[in-house]
Scaffold this active site. Sequence first.
Site, PDB file in Angstrom:
ATOM      1  N   TRP A  81       0.863  -1.188   0.000  1.00 12.72           N
ATOM      2  CA  TRP A  81       0.000   0.000   0.000  1.00 12.72           C
ATOM      3  C   TRP A  81       0.905   1.246   0.000  1.00 12.72           C
ATOM      4  O   TRP A  81       1.846   1.332   0.801  1.00 12.72           O
ATOM      5  CB  TRP A  81      -0.860  -0.052   1.266  1.00 12.72           C
ATOM      6  CG  TRP A  81      -1.820   1.068   1.445  1.00 12.72           C
ATOM      7  CD1 TRP A  81      -2.728   1.527   0.559  1.00 12.72           C
ATOM      8  CD2 TRP A  81      -1.979   1.846   2.630  1.00 12.72           C
ATOM      9  NE1 TRP A  81      -3.446   2.556   1.107  1.00 12.72           N
ATOM     10  CE2 TRP A  81      -3.004   2.766   2.379  1.00 12.72           C
ATOM     11  CE3 TRP A  81      -1.359   1.850   3.878  1.00 12.72           C
ATOM     12  CZ2 TRP A  81      -3.422   3.692   3.320  1.00 12.72           C
ATOM     13  CZ3 TRP A  81      -1.770   2.767   4.812  1.00 12.72           C
ATOM     14  CH2 TRP A  81      -2.791   3.683   4.540  1.00 12.72           C
ATOM     15  N   ALA A 117      -6.720  -4.037   7.639  1.00 14.80           N
ATOM     16  CA  ALA A 117      -7.643  -2.932   7.353  1.00 14.80           C
ATOM     17  C   ALA A 117      -8.949  -3.410   6.718  1.00 14.80           C
ATOM     18  O   ALA A 117      -9.859  -2.611   6.507  1.00 14.80           O
ATOM     19  CB  ALA A 117      -6.961  -1.919   6.429  1.00 14.80           C
ATOM     20  N   LYS A 141     -13.429   0.289   6.740  1.00 10.61           N
ATOM     21  CA  LYS A 141     -14.022  -0.457   5.613  1.00 10.61           C
ATOM     22  C   LYS A 141     -15.120  -1.389   6.107  1.00 10.61           C
ATOM     23  O   LYS A 141     -16.201  -1.431   5.543  1.00 10.61           O
ATOM     24  CB  LYS A 141     -12.978  -1.291   4.871  1.00 10.61           C
ATOM     25  CG  LYS A 141     -11.563  -0.844   5.020  1.00 10.61           C
ATOM     26  CD  LYS A 141     -11.211   0.300   4.126  1.00 10.61           C
ATOM     27  CE  LYS A 141      -9.892   0.895   4.574  1.00 10.61           C
ATOM     28  NZ  LYS A 141      -9.295   1.795   3.650  1.00 10.61           N
TER      29      LYS A 141
HETATM   30  C1  LIG Z   1      -3.454  -1.768   3.582  1.00 12.78           C
HETATM   31  C2  LIG Z   1      -4.099  -0.611   4.268  1.00 12.78           C
HETATM   32  N1  LIG Z   1      -3.733  -0.309   5.514  1.00 12.78           N
HETATM   33  C3  LIG Z   1      -4.279   0.722   6.172  1.00 12.78           C
HETATM   34  C4  LIG Z   1      -5.220   1.532   5.590  1.00 12.78           C
HETATM   35  C5  LIG Z   1      -5.737   2.703   6.380  1.00 12.78           C
HETATM   36  O1  LIG Z   1      -7.058   2.739   6.546  1.00 12.78           O
HETATM   37  P1  LIG Z   1      -7.786   3.985   7.230  1.00 12.78           P
HETATM   38  O2  LIG Z   1      -8.590   4.623   6.164  1.00 12.78           O
HETATM   39  O3  LIG Z   1      -8.580   3.389   8.311  1.00 12.78           O
HETATM   40  O4  LIG Z   1      -6.719   4.891   7.774  1.00 12.78           O
HETATM   41  C6  LIG Z   1      -5.629   1.262   4.279  1.00 12.78           C
HETATM   42  C7  LIG Z   1      -6.598   2.123   3.610  1.00 12.78           C
HETATM   43  O5  LIG Z   1      -6.761   2.186   2.443  1.00 12.78           O
HETATM   44  C8  LIG Z   1      -5.053   0.161   3.602  1.00 12.78           C
HETATM   45  O6  LIG Z   1      -5.402  -0.149   2.353  1.00 12.78           O
END
Ligand SMILES: Cc1ncc(COP(=O)(O)O)c(C=O)c1O
Length: 399
Positions: free
Chosen positions: A137, A220, A253
């Site tokens: 990511w 997540a 999500k």
């Molecule tokens: C792999 C991953 N980790 C963490 C997050 C962070 O999510 P949040 O929107 O809750 O900060 C995301 C969001 O897209 C993600 O895809």
Amino acid sequence: MLSETDARARGLADLPEVQSDLLLQLIALCNADPRPEKIDVGVGVFRDGHGNTPILKVIKEAERILLETQETKSYLGSAGDKRFAELLRPVLLGEHADDDRIAGLQTPGGCGALRLGFELIATVNPNARVLVGTPTWPNHAPIIRAVGLQMIEYPYYDRDACSIRFDAMVAALKEARAGDVVLLHGCCHNPTGADLDDGQWAEVAPIIAERGLLPFVDIAYQGFGRGLDEDARGLRGLLSACDEVIAAQSCDKNFSVYRDRVGSLFVKTGSTDTTARAMAHVGQRAREMWSMPPDHGAAAVRIVLDTPKLRQRWPGELAAMRDRINSVRQRIASADPRLAYIGNQFGMFSMLPLSRDQVLALRERHAIYMADSGRFNVVGLSDAQVDRFTAAVVEALDA
Ligand SMILES: Cc1ncc(COP(=O)(O)O)c(C=O)c1O
């Protein structure tokens, strides 16, 4: 004494340009495209068959209860809503929920949890290295670097073979030094959709434990892949194998509360005393960064988890999102043997083995917007768009 030039050099006008986020650029490009048939698979949120990201019914109901019952908006403290974190324990930790060497606190989303977890690592060991499988990511590297930790990349996924490079991963873990941190996606790998299977988790966990590595699990999308328990199995296996584990969790999500910023950080150490000390540092770092997490979304999630009739209904709404993800996956997979791998992957994202030029051609010819890497969100597609999308992708693969 400072010269006039030094004083001027510190002005805000001297700030360098920031390289704007590629995904944000993509959104802007898509928004500006006047073609009504345009398809946005760059987006990072769940969409239903009509292309909407609805608020879950259980969250709407919880918000109504919150509105009627909340009596104060006084400060809660840096740990946020403690009952929220307590109620998440069985959801995330399963059989480890009663382990009092594990403590958790509310954070502003998964991002806040990641930042806080890495802050904790940097507090105890600023020289720690973080092993990260690529691709990952795009926000992982900036968060790790912002904390001042060194990042070591190893190849996780072969984009052309459309499969995990498990041997390379195991080799990287075997070469790691005691004290190194291993960042792992708990489920629904973003950007590839390629998750370790149960056998691979079972192979990885003892290597991490025996080599004295610190697993840091980013989870997540719990419930978007195979199910709430199934998606947490990797994390729970690590909790069984290792004395020290960090988990950054997001509810954004699986409760569809993206903008409300709901997440949590869980820390396991070898003793309750060490965990208490670690959480005191975590609280301190949180206080320095955001003081306290925002309350509203976590309060709504807390009400869902704390109200039996809502707690019972949430897995059904989550399963409906998961079923849509998996049914779109199956539709794409059945369109062409070269896309069959998409049916065996999990979560919202997969990666197409397309060159940058092919991705650009899809954008120009078919108004299909995806990241240059070929990452696309399967539920960025409305039901009506799936066939046109797969036909265009097959045409690109044939070219
Ligand atoms: C792999 C991953 N980790 C963490 C997050 C962070 O999510 P949040 O929107 O809750 O900060 C995301 C969001 O897209 C993600 O895809």
